[in-house]
Write a protein that holds these residues in place. Sequence first.
Motif, PDB file in Angstrom:
ATOM      1  N   LYS A  69     152.582  15.985  29.471  1.00  0.00           N
ATOM      2  CA  LYS A  69     152.536  14.833  30.374  1.00  0.00           C
ATOM      3  C   LYS A  69     151.311  13.960  30.070  1.00  0.00           C
ATOM      4  O   LYS A  69     151.417  12.738  29.989  1.00  0.00           O
ATOM      5  CB  LYS A  69     152.499  15.315  31.820  1.00  0.00           C
ATOM      6  CG  LYS A  69     152.493  14.209  32.822  1.00  0.00           C
ATOM      7  CD  LYS A  69     152.476  14.738  34.240  1.00  0.00           C
ATOM      8  CE  LYS A  69     152.317  13.592  35.205  1.00  0.00           C
ATOM      9  NZ  LYS A  69     152.108  14.023  36.570  1.00  0.00           N
ATOM     10  N   ASN A  72     151.791  12.180  26.649  1.00  0.00           N
ATOM     11  CA  ASN A  72     152.707  11.049  26.752  1.00  0.00           C
ATOM     12  C   ASN A  72     152.055   9.862  27.440  1.00  0.00           C
ATOM     13  O   ASN A  72     152.271   8.711  27.043  1.00  0.00           O
ATOM     14  CB  ASN A  72     153.984  11.460  27.484  1.00  0.00           C
ATOM     15  CG  ASN A  72     154.861  12.362  26.654  1.00  0.00           C
ATOM     16  OD1 ASN A  72     154.728  12.430  25.435  1.00  0.00           O
ATOM     17  ND2 ASN A  72     155.762  13.079  27.309  1.00  0.00           N
ATOM     18  N   ALA A  73     151.252  10.113  28.458  1.00  0.00           N
ATOM     19  CA  ALA A  73     150.535   9.032  29.130  1.00  0.00           C
ATOM     20  C   ALA A  73     149.538   8.375  28.179  1.00  0.00           C
ATOM     21  O   ALA A  73     149.377   7.147  28.173  1.00  0.00           O
ATOM     22  CB  ALA A  73     149.816   9.558  30.369  1.00  0.00           C
ATOM     23  N   GLU A  74     148.880   9.185  27.337  1.00  0.00           N
ATOM     24  CA  GLU A  74     147.931   8.661  26.356  1.00  0.00           C
ATOM     25  C   GLU A  74     148.642   7.801  25.318  1.00  0.00           C
ATOM     26  O   GLU A  74     148.144   6.728  24.938  1.00  0.00           O
ATOM     27  CB  GLU A  74     147.226   9.838  25.690  1.00  0.00           C
ATOM     28  CG  GLU A  74     146.021   9.482  24.884  1.00  0.00           C
ATOM     29  CD  GLU A  74     145.343  10.733  24.371  1.00  0.00           C
ATOM     30  OE1 GLU A  74     145.772  11.252  23.324  1.00  0.00           O
ATOM     31  OE2 GLU A  74     144.384  11.194  25.016  1.00  0.00           O
ATOM     32  N   VAL A  75     149.800   8.244  24.861  1.00  0.00           N
ATOM     33  CA  VAL A  75     150.577   7.478  23.881  1.00  0.00           C
ATOM     34  C   VAL A  75     151.052   6.167  24.489  1.00  0.00           C
ATOM     35  O   VAL A  75     150.980   5.109  23.855  1.00  0.00           O
ATOM     36  CB  VAL A  75     151.759   8.320  23.351  1.00  0.00           C
ATOM     37  CG1 VAL A  75     152.737   7.473  22.551  1.00  0.00           C
ATOM     38  CG2 VAL A  75     151.258   9.468  22.511  1.00  0.00           C
ATOM     39  N   ASP A  76     151.546   6.215  25.732  1.00  0.00           N
ATOM     40  CA  ASP A  76     151.993   4.997  26.407  1.00  0.00           C
ATOM     41  C   ASP A  76     150.853   4.006  26.580  1.00  0.00           C
ATOM     42  O   ASP A  76     151.025   2.797  26.400  1.00  0.00           O
ATOM     43  CB  ASP A  76     152.599   5.336  27.764  1.00  0.00           C
ATOM     44  CG  ASP A  76     153.930   6.050  27.645  1.00  0.00           C
ATOM     45  OD1 ASP A  76     154.560   5.989  26.559  1.00  0.00           O
ATOM     46  OD2 ASP A  76     154.356   6.667  28.654  1.00  0.00           O
ATOM     47  N   GLU A  77     149.684   4.510  26.910  1.00  0.00           N
ATOM     48  CA  GLU A  77     148.505   3.636  27.065  1.00  0.00           C
ATOM     49  C   GLU A  77     148.128   2.990  25.745  1.00  0.00           C
ATOM     50  O   GLU A  77     147.785   1.800  25.691  1.00  0.00           O
ATOM     51  CB  GLU A  77     147.335   4.445  27.623  1.00  0.00           C
ATOM     52  CG  GLU A  77     146.118   3.608  27.924  1.00  0.00           C
ATOM     53  CD  GLU A  77     144.983   4.434  28.508  1.00  0.00           C
ATOM     54  OE1 GLU A  77     143.820   4.105  28.214  1.00  0.00           O
ATOM     55  OE2 GLU A  77     145.269   5.407  29.234  1.00  0.00           O
ATOM     56  N   LYS A  79     150.164   2.331  23.289  1.00  0.00           N
ATOM     57  CA  LYS A  79     151.197   1.336  22.980  1.00  0.00           C
ATOM     58  C   LYS A  79     150.957   0.048  23.761  1.00  0.00           C
ATOM     59  O   LYS A  79     151.150  -1.044  23.226  1.00  0.00           O
ATOM     60  CB  LYS A  79     152.580   1.886  23.292  1.00  0.00           C
ATOM     61  CG  LYS A  79     153.077   2.885  22.288  1.00  0.00           C
ATOM     62  CD  LYS A  79     154.463   3.391  22.665  1.00  0.00           C
ATOM     63  CE  LYS A  79     154.950   4.444  21.695  1.00  0.00           C
ATOM     64  NZ  LYS A  79     156.274   4.956  22.083  1.00  0.00           N
ATOM     65  N   ARG A  80     150.550   0.183  25.015  1.00  0.00           N
ATOM     66  CA  ARG A  80     150.284  -1.008  25.834  1.00  0.00           C
ATOM     67  C   ARG A  80     149.057  -1.766  25.319  1.00  0.00           C
ATOM     68  O   ARG A  80     148.991  -2.979  25.416  1.00  0.00           O
ATOM     69  CB  ARG A  80     150.073  -0.614  27.291  1.00  0.00           C
ATOM     70  CG  ARG A  80     151.343  -0.322  28.037  1.00  0.00           C
ATOM     71  CD  ARG A  80     151.105  -0.244  29.538  1.00  0.00           C
ATOM     72  NE  ARG A  80     150.127   0.762  29.908  1.00  0.00           N
ATOM     73  CZ  ARG A  80     150.406   2.025  30.215  1.00  0.00           C
ATOM     74  NH1 ARG A  80     151.654   2.438  30.185  1.00  0.00           N
ATOM     75  NH2 ARG A  80     149.459   2.860  30.557  1.00  0.00           N
TER      76      ARG A  80
END
Length: 82
Positions: A69, A72-77, A79-80
């Motif tokens: 979890k 995934n939050a680190e990857v999403d950040e 990407k943003r």
Amino acid sequence: MKQNIAVVPLCMALALSACTTMDNKTQSAGIGAAIGCGVGAVLATLTENDAGGGCAAGALVGGIVGYVKARNAEVDEAKRAS
């Protein structure tokens, strides 16, 4: 049994207080493992199985879920940000 139940919150508080100097993935894995251990032990006790085994299985699953979890939050950040 009541004495053991009183020790669990204390142990969890001590374990979680160590999370202040960890990175997010390690912290999430530790919190997931602690929660998983508690839930696994309770479920094992309720089903009249070994609480230690339930704790170990719950800690393994909870640690993995917490780590994934946070990752995934680190990857999403990332990407943003790009």
